[in-house]
Design a protein around this motif. Sequence first.
Motif: not given
Lengths: 153, 153
Positions: A144-146, B25-26, B125-127
Amino acid sequence: MSDPVDAAPRHGLSLEEQLCFSLYSASRLVTAAYRPILEELGLTYPQYVTMLVLWERAPVSMKALGEALGLDYGTVTPLVKRLETAGLVQRRRRTDDERAVDVTLTEPGHRLRERSLTVPDRIGAAMGLEDEDFASLKRGLDLLAVNVEDHLR
Amino acid sequence: MSDPVDAAPRHGLSLEEQLCFSLYSASRLVTAAYRPILEELGLTYPQYVTMLVLWERAPVSMKALGEALGLDYGTVTPLVKRLETAGLVQRRRRTDDERAVDVTLTEPGHRLRERSLTVPDRIGAAMGLEDEDFASLKRGLDLLAVNVEDHLR
DNA sequence: TACAGGTAAATTGTGCACAAGGGACTTGCG
DNA sequence: CGCAAGTCCCTTGTGCACAATTTACCTGTA
């Protein structure tokens, strides 16, 4: 039936079904689980992860520290100053590039590492996940972070 | 070899291997992904999830709002006051119990819901996760939340 | 009725988190 | 060399997040 163009959204506005809210809640809950444990060390959670970076790679510049943590100067500068006030680190302007500031560990800063060795296992117990769930969750979060980082250019 | 009693900890102090840091972070990255989208609506992320609760169940007392979000009065009170300043909600002391304050939606507050319908899909979409990864990640986070909540009594 | 104990909110103080803007330094380029 | 552009860091301002304290109100009980 409904045209694909104006089909119903795949995701709704219900709080319960939102991944983001699970993420936001879980993150705050885990930080809350850290709080009493880190209080024994006199650290907050962001200060603890900062010390993790320093225990691995000190001395580290403010820039590298911010990049490792994903935080900007506006967050890291006061955070490191509090660690310095607590006597755990020292800030030193680099001589070969006077723009840069290196953060180094003091003796108490080094010694705090020994007292922190049990923290990960104590948090692991609080999270109560099997090794498999633990690993799968971490993989999901890192993916998810990437993806999100890519999306933010 | 090593006695189980003083065996090495299962988890080390390395930043990279910590689930907590992936979570931290996520969570911040996802909030960052929301920021430009919610800016169009004039909301921050905590304000957005507050509106989600209100769109589902308004009027809601401050207490119920805090419980739904997992936030205490010290966070919710100023947050709701900012929503009130923005004209989206109203705060009204309940007549049958003057300790309680109900938060209700104003007309602009109701109307903002329509403009928010596309937000979940844009974040989705972003995820960039497959349905399966999405669901598995949410399950892992919710399990983690339950476990940690139990552990915090 | 009087009042003890409990509940709902607000306030205060500390510490992130981030955007925006500014200052000191270094580097590349004519 | 001189200076424009870029880099590293700090500061300021806004908005969470939470602990601790305070205020107002309600409810049960003698």
